[in-house]
Enzyme design. Structure first.
Site, mmCIF file in Angstrom:
data_model
loop_
_atom_site.group_PDB
_atom_site.id
_atom_site.type_symbol
_atom_site.label_atom_id
_atom_site.label_comp_id
_atom_site.label_asym_id
_atom_site.label_seq_id
_atom_site.Cartn_x
_atom_site.Cartn_y
_atom_site.Cartn_z
ATOM 1 N N CYS A 46 0.847 -1.187 0.000
ATOM 2 C CA CYS A 46 0.000 0.000 0.000
ATOM 3 C C CYS A 46 0.886 1.243 0.000
ATOM 4 O O CYS A 46 2.052 1.193 0.415
ATOM 5 C CB CYS A 46 -0.893 -0.036 1.234
ATOM 6 N N THR A 48 0.644 3.534 2.046
ATOM 7 C CA THR A 48 0.995 3.729 3.458
ATOM 8 C C THR A 48 2.284 2.991 3.800
ATOM 9 O O THR A 48 3.122 3.493 4.564
ATOM 10 C CB THR A 48 -0.147 3.239 4.363
ATOM 11 N N HIS A 51 5.174 5.025 2.774
ATOM 12 C CA HIS A 51 5.388 6.143 3.699
ATOM 13 C C HIS A 51 6.049 5.665 4.998
ATOM 14 O O HIS A 51 6.888 6.356 5.576
ATOM 15 C CB HIS A 51 4.054 6.823 4.007
ATOM 16 N N GLU A 70 -2.667 -5.653 3.880
ATOM 17 C CA GLU A 70 -3.614 -6.114 2.864
ATOM 18 C C GLU A 70 -3.221 -7.540 2.472
ATOM 19 O O GLU A 70 -2.260 -7.725 1.743
ATOM 20 C CB GLU A 70 -3.537 -5.236 1.610
ATOM 21 N N CYS A 99 -10.861 -0.775 20.450
ATOM 22 C CA CYS A 99 -10.861 -1.371 21.798
ATOM 23 C C CYS A 99 -12.197 -2.001 22.152
ATOM 24 O O CYS A 99 -12.302 -2.780 23.092
ATOM 25 C CB CYS A 99 -10.488 -0.308 22.831
ATOM 26 N N CYS A 113 -10.972 5.386 17.521
ATOM 27 C CA CYS A 113 -10.638 4.881 18.856
ATOM 28 C C CYS A 113 -9.278 5.409 19.297
ATOM 29 O O CYS A 113 -8.277 5.266 18.606
ATOM 30 C CB CYS A 113 -10.623 3.356 18.838
ATOM 31 N N ILE A 186 -6.238 3.351 -6.397
ATOM 32 C CA ILE A 186 -7.494 3.699 -5.735
ATOM 33 C C ILE A 186 -8.438 4.396 -6.713
ATOM 34 O O ILE A 186 -9.645 4.141 -6.730
ATOM 35 C CB ILE A 186 -7.238 4.567 -4.490
ATOM 36 N N GLY A 272 -7.812 10.447 -1.320
ATOM 37 C CA GLY A 272 -6.352 10.453 -1.340
ATOM 38 C C GLY A 272 -5.802 11.111 -0.086
ATOM 39 O O GLY A 272 -6.407 12.034 0.464
#
Length: 353
Positions: A46, A48, A51, A70, A99, A113, A186, A272
């Site tokens: 991904c 992410t 990053h 994923e 949680c 959360c 995406i 995005g």
């Protein structure tokens, strides 16, 4: 039943020196009786993850971490208190855990959360799917119908985030004018989902011609143009406007431009991820006069079952890896996979184990 192998292939990331390495480590053991052991089949990379590797996104700082949030696979062992799964079940895993006690969780917003939230995400704060085996709480595991392949199921997590955006933006009525900004994976998924639901008045704006050419493989019949062409049309016709702008680039100038293209009552869906300190300029008067709605989309609270249904409906018509620009790699080929993503020569990389 325990796996035959004592050790497994894995990619471990160290935040201390921002290094990712291929290694062999022991297969994890089930220590929580409510966990299952999953033999990973496919695991995606991904944005992410990129990053995190660059040190721009938080992850577990305390120990080497196996990334990968994923993934799909097969259950090879179940904890003593697991009741809903059996060895041999084909599954996909929702990595995001709340949680289940705080106000946000009880209101159906576990992604907000503050007790756990993203601080316990599988593949970001606890070991994930870039390995042959991973332990997961049974609450996060979803059994797959026989009509879905493990290859397709590796796409459930990003599509579950899309499903959340779809719910927030809805109703998206057929016949509306829709603009997608950004044709990365995406943006491509959004295009496929819209086509699946009967939408045909869709424009996709993307600066890279190679991505637009790749999108043509899906034969959606959408209008595929560059941002410069988008501006030219806007300059020629002030009524060149959209009811929905699905922003998938994370590029602040593209977001600003998208706002200027919204019709009365229009919705901007920010999907995005922009840089944390980026800003955009917007007219409060336009928000008032046009009754605009700006919608942020953050991960996938309780939409994983929706994504499985979406994958089942999409099938090979939309989720063929070649048509999507997805390339498959082994874990040993992680450097090539990451480099291809950075160069933009592929839409997405997925590890096959």
């Amino acid at each position: 039943m325990s796996p035959v192998a004592a050790n497994m292939e894995a990619l471990q990331f160290s935040l201390a020196n921002k290094s990712l390495k291929y290694t062999k480590i022991p297969v994890p053991r089930i220590r929580d009786p409510k966990n299952v052991l999953v033999r990973v089949s496919y695991a995606g990379i991904c944005g992410t993850d990129l990053h995190i590797i660059q040190g721009h996104f938080p992850c577990n700082p305390d120990q080497p971490l196996i990334l990968g949030h994923e993934f799909s696979g097969t259950i090879t062992e179940v904890g003593a208190e697991v009741t809903d799964f059996e060895i041999g079940d084909k599954v996909s895993v929702d990595p995001n855990i709340g949680c289940k006690k705080c106000t946000f969780c009880h209101e159906g917003n576990p992604h907000f959360c503050k007790n756990k939230g993203t601080n316990t995400t599988i593949g970001i704060f606890r070991d994930g799917g870039w390995a042959e085996y991973v332990t997961c709480p049974e609450t996060q595991v979803h059994k797959l119908p026989e009509s879905i392949t493990l290859e397709q199921a590796a796409l459930c997590e990003p599509l579950s985030c899309l499903a959340h955006g779809w719910d927030l933006a809805g109703p998206i009525k057929v016949g509306k004018n829709i603009l997608i900004t950004g044709a990365g994976i995406i943006g491509i998924f959004w295009a496929c989902a819209l086509h699946l639901h009967g939408h045909r008045r869709v424009t996709v704006s993307e600066p890279k011609q190679s991505r637009l050419n790749s999108l043509k493989k899906l034969d959606l019949g959408f209008d595929l143009i560059t941002p410069d062409e988008l501006k030219e049309r806007q300059e020629r016709d002030p009524e060149y406007l959209f009811d929905f702008v699905i922003e998938c680039s994370g590029f602040p100038p593209a977001i600003e431009h998208g706002i200027s293209l919204l019709n009365q009552g229009g919705k901007l869906v920010i999907f995005g991820v922009a840089p944390p300190h980026a800003n955009i300029s917007i007219s409060p008067f336009d928000i008032y006069a046009k009754e605009l709605k700006i919608i942020g989309v953050n991960i996938n609270p309780y939409t994983y079952p929706n994504s499985i249904g979406m994958v089942e409906a999409m099938g090979d018509r939309y989720l063929n890896y070649d048509n999507l620009g997805i390339r498959v790699y082994s874990l040993r080929e992680y450097k090539e996979a990451i480099e291809a993503l950075k160069k933009g020569t592929i839409a997405k990389a997925i590890f096959k184990l």
